[in-house]
Design an enzyme around this catalytic site. Sequence first.
Site, PDB file in Angstrom:
ATOM      1  N   HIS A 149       0.821  -1.215   0.000  1.00 54.60           N
ATOM      2  CA  HIS A 149       0.000   0.000   0.000  1.00 54.60           C
ATOM      3  C   HIS A 149       0.850   1.258   0.000  1.00 54.60           C
ATOM      4  CE1 HIS A 149       0.197   0.886   4.442  1.00 54.60           C
ATOM      5  NE2 HIS A 149       0.294  -0.415   4.561  1.00 54.60           N
ATOM      6  N   ASP A 171      -0.282   4.370   0.999  1.00 51.36           N
ATOM      7  CA  ASP A 171      -0.627   5.403   1.982  1.00 51.36           C
ATOM      8  C   ASP A 171       0.124   5.195   3.295  1.00 51.36           C
ATOM      9  OD1 ASP A 171      -2.249   3.043   2.469  1.00 51.36           O
ATOM     10  OD2 ASP A 171      -3.448   4.229   3.860  1.00 51.36           O
ATOM     11  N   ASP A 225       6.123   1.723   6.529  1.00 50.00           N
ATOM     12  CA  ASP A 225       4.804   1.089   6.400  1.00 50.00           C
ATOM     13  C   ASP A 225       3.996   1.950   5.441  1.00 50.00           C
ATOM     14  OD1 ASP A 225       2.339  -0.057   6.677  1.00 50.00           O
ATOM     15  OD2 ASP A 225       2.042   0.553   8.759  1.00 50.00           O
ATOM     16  N   GLU A 227      -4.999   1.657   2.770  1.00 49.82           N
ATOM     17  CA  GLU A 227      -4.955   0.478   3.638  1.00 49.82           C
ATOM     18  C   GLU A 227      -5.107   0.898   5.091  1.00 49.82           C
ATOM     19  OE1 GLU A 227      -3.171  -2.761   6.130  1.00 49.82           O
ATOM     20  OE2 GLU A 227      -2.614  -0.673   6.029  1.00 49.82           O
ATOM     21  N   GLU A 228      -4.483   2.023   5.456  1.00 52.18           N
ATOM     22  CA  GLU A 228      -4.453   2.452   6.863  1.00 52.18           C
ATOM     23  C   GLU A 228      -5.821   2.893   7.372  1.00 52.18           C
ATOM     24  OE1 GLU A 228      -2.062   1.864   8.681  1.00 52.18           O
ATOM     25  OE2 GLU A 228      -0.226   1.847   7.485  1.00 52.18           O
ATOM     26  N   ASP A 237       4.048  -6.340   3.736  1.00 53.34           N
ATOM     27  CA  ASP A 237       3.677  -5.321   4.735  1.00 53.34           C
ATOM     28  C   ASP A 237       3.976  -5.832   6.137  1.00 53.34           C
ATOM     29  OD1 ASP A 237       2.718  -2.907   5.638  1.00 53.34           O
ATOM     30  OD2 ASP A 237       0.592  -3.399   5.374  1.00 53.34           O
ATOM     31  N   HIS A 271       4.016   3.712  12.377  1.00 56.99           N
ATOM     32  CA  HIS A 271       3.038   4.729  12.806  1.00 56.99           C
ATOM     33  C   HIS A 271       3.636   5.659  13.858  1.00 56.99           C
ATOM     34  CE1 HIS A 271      -0.699   2.180  11.469  1.00 56.99           C
ATOM     35  NE2 HIS A 271       0.346   1.986  10.693  1.00 56.99           N
TER      36      HIS A 271
HETATM   37 ZN   LIG Z   1       0.927  -1.350   6.371  1.00 56.49          ZN
END
Ligand SMILES: [Zn+2]
Length: 417
Positions: free
Chosen positions: A84, A86, A147, A181-182, A204, A387
């Site tokens: 992903h 994003d 990520d 995805e997030e 991922d 994150h």
């Molecule tokens: Zn991810």
Amino acid sequence: MGIPNYQHTAASRFINYVQIDTQSDPASPTQPSTEKQKDLSRILVEELHDIGIKDAELDEYGYVYATIPATSDKEVPVLCYCSHVDTAPDCSGKGVKPILHMSYDGKDIVLPDDPTVVISTKDHPYLKERIGDDIITASGTTLLGADDKAGVAIIMDLANYLIQHPEIQHGKIRILFTPDEEVGRGVAKVDMDKLGAQFGYTLDGGERAHLEGETFSADGVSVVFNGVSAHPGYAKGKMVSAIKAAAAFVDKLPRNEWSPETTEGMQGFVHPVHIEGTIEKATVQFIVRDFVTAQLAHHEQKLRELVDKTVAEFPGMSVDFIVKEQYRNMKEILDGQPQVMDYAEEAYKRAGMITQRMSIRGGTDGSRLSFMGLPCPNIFTGEMGIHSKQEYVSVQDMEKAVETLVHLAQVWEEHSK
Ligand SMILES: [Zn+2]
């Protein structure tokens, strides 16, 4: 180390990708949730064209589809490699300044733009295993975006390698880059017919050698208390407060078990995530999680009993109890197609690793894809501390993942006729 005698491009691509802000937005109703995600997707399409992949395209919803053509004459199932673009809404992803720390020496990494942000082996034990590697971090004021731009860079490097090495025997490989995805909508608009793949792998995961083939099964539950409103001056014997019922209900939830803050490993939980209300109507929203799908009904039954007990304390109160399926444990699908995990394990072995099969206390794009007809476990990328401003990735982990994907494509080819 990745593939011998190959100049990997994953790290240089990664350093470019993370400087493009691709944060998704849970509050946005559009698809993709933010247009800026396409800024990266457009570059990916261009780079794929440069690599020699002519059919690379970006659609209106923000998906990138591309094909690495087969080099084998055998009937090999079409694989999909997916990641992903994003980054998480929890932490700023604007103005990311990646820093490459060559031959990491094991000391604390103090990030220059905010020296209070320190990445240490004490807080990040895995970093100790990566001493000697080249580590990429952000600069202290943003997340890094490993990520899942690590996954994106790995797949791009793989495409570059395979196109340059047509002597490697493999079937057709479809590349899929998803937005959002997030915010849980990563596969909402993916066109499965157009994708045309039979088995998939998301890139991922975190630590090297981890292979994730199990996620939570997930429901959402809304408990709606319907009270009776009245003028407070003349409410005696008439008013039934939904607010008080909701509060009494939440108070009945156990505090030492059955919650995210008291469970780990393979334990499930129920978790109130939102509460709002007036005298007439109060709603408590839950997420319900367990690795065993059948257990969800058991959790919901227990929740229902607490609701009924509450309602009994408030004569005149009625209640709606609404269960909504969110996603399911991909293991239910993967168990029926054991080669998907077994071939990955074989590829890990050829790349010099002993696979650690892991469970995710959450969901992935792969959980949904698995139930949309594309069995899809999750492969490591090296992304760690995700994150957060402490996010980091090892260049050598990314290169090891590229090498693993090459082996994986070959393993599938060898098992085909
Ligand atoms: Zn991810």
